[in-house]
Structures are given as C-alpha cells and as structure tokens.
Design a protein around this motif. Sequence first.
Motif, short mmCIF file in Angstrom:
data_model
loop_
_atom_site.label_atom_id
_atom_site.label_comp_id
_atom_site.label_asym_id
_atom_site.label_seq_id
_atom_site.Cartn_x
_atom_site.Cartn_y
_atom_site.Cartn_z
N TYR A 28 0.58 -1.29 0.04
CA TYR A 28 0.06 0.08 -0.05
C TYR A 28 0.99 1.15 -0.09
CZ TYR A 28 -4.71 -1.92 0.80
OH TYR A 28 -5.94 -2.35 0.69
N THR A 29 1.90 1.33 0.95
CA THR A 29 2.64 2.29 1.12
C THR A 29 3.72 2.80 -0.04
OG1 THR A 29 2.57 2.20 3.42
CG2 THR A 29 4.28 3.63 2.64
N ALA A 30 3.91 1.75 -0.75
CA ALA A 30 4.75 1.66 -2.24
C ALA A 30 3.92 2.40 -3.07
CB ALA A 30 5.29 0.73 -2.53
N MET A 31 2.62 1.97 -3.07
CA MET A 31 1.71 2.48 -4.43
C MET A 31 1.42 3.89 -4.14
SD MET A 31 0.30 1.21 -7.21
CE MET A 31 0.00 2.63 -8.18
N ILE A 32 1.16 4.30 -2.97
CA ILE A 32 0.86 5.58 -2.38
C ILE A 32 2.03 6.41 -2.86
CG2 ILE A 32 0.32 7.23 -0.62
CD1 ILE A 32 -1.40 5.01 0.91
N GLU A 58 4.08 4.96 10.20
CA GLU A 58 4.69 6.22 9.89
C GLU A 58 5.13 6.46 8.61
OE1 GLU A 58 7.70 6.37 12.96
OE2 GLU A 58 6.41 7.19 14.34
N LYS A 59 5.64 5.48 7.86
CA LYS A 59 6.06 5.72 6.62
C LYS A 59 4.91 6.21 5.63
CE LYS A 59 8.87 4.71 3.02
NZ LYS A 59 9.99 5.43 2.28
N THR A 60 3.71 5.36 5.77
CA THR A 60 2.57 5.72 5.03
C THR A 60 2.31 7.32 5.23
OG1 THR A 60 1.80 3.64 5.83
CG2 THR A 60 0.40 4.98 4.40
N TYR A 61 2.35 7.77 6.52
CA TYR A 61 1.85 9.19 6.65
C TYR A 61 2.81 10.00 5.87
CZ TYR A 61 -1.21 7.83 10.75
OH TYR A 61 -2.27 7.23 11.36
N ALA A 62 4.06 9.74 5.83
CA ALA A 62 5.09 10.58 5.29
C ALA A 62 4.85 10.60 3.75
CB ALA A 62 6.28 10.22 5.53
N CYS A 63 4.57 9.30 3.29
CA CYS A 63 4.13 9.28 1.87
C CYS A 63 2.96 10.16 1.47
CB CYS A 63 3.89 7.86 1.32
SG CYS A 63 5.67 7.12 1.49
N ILE A 64 1.87 9.97 2.23
CA ILE A 64 0.69 10.55 1.71
C ILE A 64 0.95 12.04 1.74
CG2 ILE A 64 -0.70 10.17 3.88
CD1 ILE A 64 -1.97 10.26 0.44
N LEU A 65 1.38 12.56 2.97
CA LEU A 65 1.58 13.95 3.03
C LEU A 65 2.55 14.53 2.00
CD1 LEU A 65 2.17 14.44 6.97
CD2 LEU A 65 0.04 14.95 5.52
N ASN A 66 3.67 13.58 1.44
CA ASN A 66 4.41 14.28 0.31
C ASN A 66 3.66 14.23 -0.88
OD1 ASN A 66 6.94 14.78 0.83
ND2 ASN A 66 7.51 12.68 1.44
N SER A 79 -5.88 17.72 7.05
CA SER A 79 -6.67 16.96 7.93
C SER A 79 -6.16 15.67 8.23
CB SER A 79 -8.17 17.01 7.24
OG SER A 79 -8.11 15.80 6.02
N ILE A 80 -5.15 15.20 7.42
CA ILE A 80 -4.52 13.94 7.80
C ILE A 80 -3.59 14.14 8.63
CG2 ILE A 80 -2.75 12.12 6.95
CD1 ILE A 80 -4.31 12.41 4.05
N PHE A 81 -2.77 15.21 8.67
CA PHE A 81 -1.89 15.49 9.76
C PHE A 81 -2.38 15.45 11.23
CE2 PHE A 81 0.94 18.63 11.98
CZ PHE A 81 2.26 17.82 11.82
N SER A 82 -3.51 16.25 11.30
CA SER A 82 -4.18 16.45 12.37
C SER A 82 -4.70 15.07 13.34
CB SER A 82 -5.47 17.29 12.34
OG SER A 82 -6.51 16.80 11.62
N ILE A 91 7.49 13.15 8.91
CA ILE A 91 6.12 13.52 8.83
C ILE A 91 6.05 15.05 8.88
CG2 ILE A 91 3.85 13.47 10.10
CD1 ILE A 91 4.46 10.31 10.87
N TYR A 92 6.64 15.58 10.01
CA TYR A 92 6.82 16.94 10.14
C TYR A 92 7.17 17.77 8.65
CZ TYR A 92 5.17 17.92 14.87
OH TYR A 92 4.69 18.22 16.22
N THR A 93 8.46 17.18 8.41
CA THR A 93 8.81 17.71 7.16
C THR A 93 8.06 17.85 6.07
OG1 THR A 93 11.07 17.06 7.97
CG2 THR A 93 10.83 17.77 5.70
N ALA A 94 7.26 16.72 5.74
CA ALA A 94 6.46 16.52 4.58
C ALA A 94 5.40 17.66 5.04
CB ALA A 94 5.72 15.11 4.62
N MET A 95 4.85 17.90 6.09
CA MET A 95 3.93 18.77 6.18
C MET A 95 4.47 20.36 5.95
SD MET A 95 0.58 18.98 6.71
CE MET A 95 -0.16 20.26 6.47
N ILE A 96 5.45 20.42 6.53
CA ILE A 96 6.17 21.93 6.46
C ILE A 96 6.12 21.99 4.98
CG2 ILE A 96 8.21 23.15 6.65
CD1 ILE A 96 8.16 21.61 9.57
#
Length: 331
Positions: A28-32, A58-66, A79-82, A91-96
């Motif tokens: 899933y994470t690789a496809m995202i 955690e990696k999924t979050y970073a990927c979707i935010l990217n 909304s995902i970050f929250s 995760i912080y870096t992707a959101m920033i």
Amino acid sequence: LFFKGKVSCVSEAKQVFEQIDQPNHISYTAMINAYGLNGLGHDALELYYQMPTEMIVEKTYACILNACSHSGLVNEARSIFSTISMKNKWIYTAMIDCLSRSFFFEEAKHLIEEFERYDSPYVPMYVSLLSGARNQNNVSLARETIHRIQELFQNADEYLVSASTLFTNILASSGELDEASQMRHDMYRSGAKKRSGLSWTEINGEVAKFRVQDRSHPRTQEIYNELDRIESELIEHGHKFDSSWITRPMMPDETVESILNSHSERLALAYNFIQRPIPSRIQIVKNLRICGDCHGAIKLISRIRQCQIVIRDANRIHHFADGKCSCNDHF
Ligand SMILES: [Zn+2]
Ligand SMILES: [Zn+2]
C-alpha cells in the motif's frame, strides 16, 4: 512495485499492485508513494482512504503527506496531519513542505517551533521554507531562513551549499544583484563544493551518462549542434534564458546560453534527439534538482517537438508533455 513507481511507470505499478492478493502495509505504502512521486495526489488519497487503518505506519503518513504536497492538496494534508498521534521528523517535514509550497509560511514556521520544542532542529524543514520563499520571490523570508540555517547547521556542509545556492538564486531573480554576486563570491572563496550535476538516459538498452558541460561522449559534436538547433527554436517560441539560475562566476568565453545549454539533462535530452528514430518517450534521471531554466525550456521543447519527456530529479518525477509539466511548477 517500488521500482515501477520510481521509474515513473505508474500504470504498470498499478497493475502489479492490483495483482497482489492481500496487499500489506508495504505494498500500500509503495503504491501511495508511486502516485505521489508522479504528481497523482488524488489517486494517492483515494488509495490511502481505502487502506485498512491498522496497516498504516509512520512511513505511510510521510508518503501521503508528500503526495499531497506535490499536488498542492493543502487542506487534505492538514486534515490527515491532525489525525496523526505520533509524528516523527519525516512527517513534520512533509507537512512543512506542503505548507511552504502553497505559501502558508506562518503555519509552517509554527510547526517547526512545535517540533523543536522536543527535538533538535532538522535542516530539510528549513530548506522547504527556502524553496517556498523562492517560488514566491520572498527575499525577506529567504534571508531570515538562510540566517537560521547558517546559525543552526554549521557542520551540515552539503545542505549549507544547496541552501546558499538557492538563496543566491532568489537574490538574483529579485534583482539584488550585488548581494547575489557577493554571496557567490563568498561561497566560491570558502571552497564550498557543490555536487556537480549528472544525468543518465537509456537508449536501446544502453545507458549514457552526462556531466554538466560534458564533452567526452563520442557524439559530442552532434549533441552540441542539436543544442544549437534547440536554442533557436526556444528563442523563436519566446523562451528567455534565465541567468539567475547560474550559480558560479562566468568565464570570459561563456555566455548565459552556453552555460544553461550544457546542464547535464539538456545534454541527455539532445542525445535522445539525435537518435533515429527519435524515442517516442524520452526518459532521463538526474542526481540534483532540475533548475528553473531547464524546467521552463523542457516544457516548451515538449510542445515544439511534440514528445513526452520524463525526468526524475532528486526531488520528484516530472512528466513534460504539450508545454506543461505534471508538477504544475511545484518543484
Ligand atoms: Zn538547468
Ligand atoms: Zn516539473
């Protein structure tokens, strides 16, 4: 799946994904991530919401935010970050990065502060701010950010150089030419080593590699002749060579055009155009970020020459076709 996503064959990656009986968190994470890298933020979101929540790591979050970041989907990212309870530095870096790309600088700085309350400063967060400042031509934010970087990360050589290069570029394109040339001079004198640009392209199963200003290829003369033809076509179609992307002192025998034309991805591109037949889809990999002049020129070339050009740079994958790029100039 991971490989297909990285080399920009999203549709093939999707086929592989759909053949997996019971996809796990890795697939899933690789496809995202594959969707995200290729600028398909909405597809990434759709898959993210289909993914069973207990599989999200955690990696999924970073990927979707990217993925949101590269497609300018700020509200979705917010909304995902929250919803994330444990946030790491990626995760912080992707959101920033996402906020900075859409010029929400105050919110981005607020997140940096929040992060630094419990952790030590992380330089990519500041580089994201700086990239955002460049896209908005915001000199005061850029100056403030570069000072923070110099103060906090004195030993992070590689980042200091790329941040200073970015800052010099912001100064130059805002007309602050004296400060820009001073900055260039300081970097040059301090012996700061910029990694030099390298591009690879594969033709008929053979990989050709080009350095910036390369003249070592056996077909060099043809390549440079082709670049001259491309240059005339670009000028004819209104391209203005942008000297603000030149980050070193110019030599007496050089021109703005000759320097920009010899960026490694342009050499790789010209090498594709001297093939017969010309490949229907040109693919190039570059080790650094593509510069703004190459990005603009290649958009135009894709229209003039009616071809598809895919460039994977240090940051993302650009699909150029018909005068546009899939990144919507968020690079
Ligand atoms: Zn370039
Ligand atoms: Zn692009």
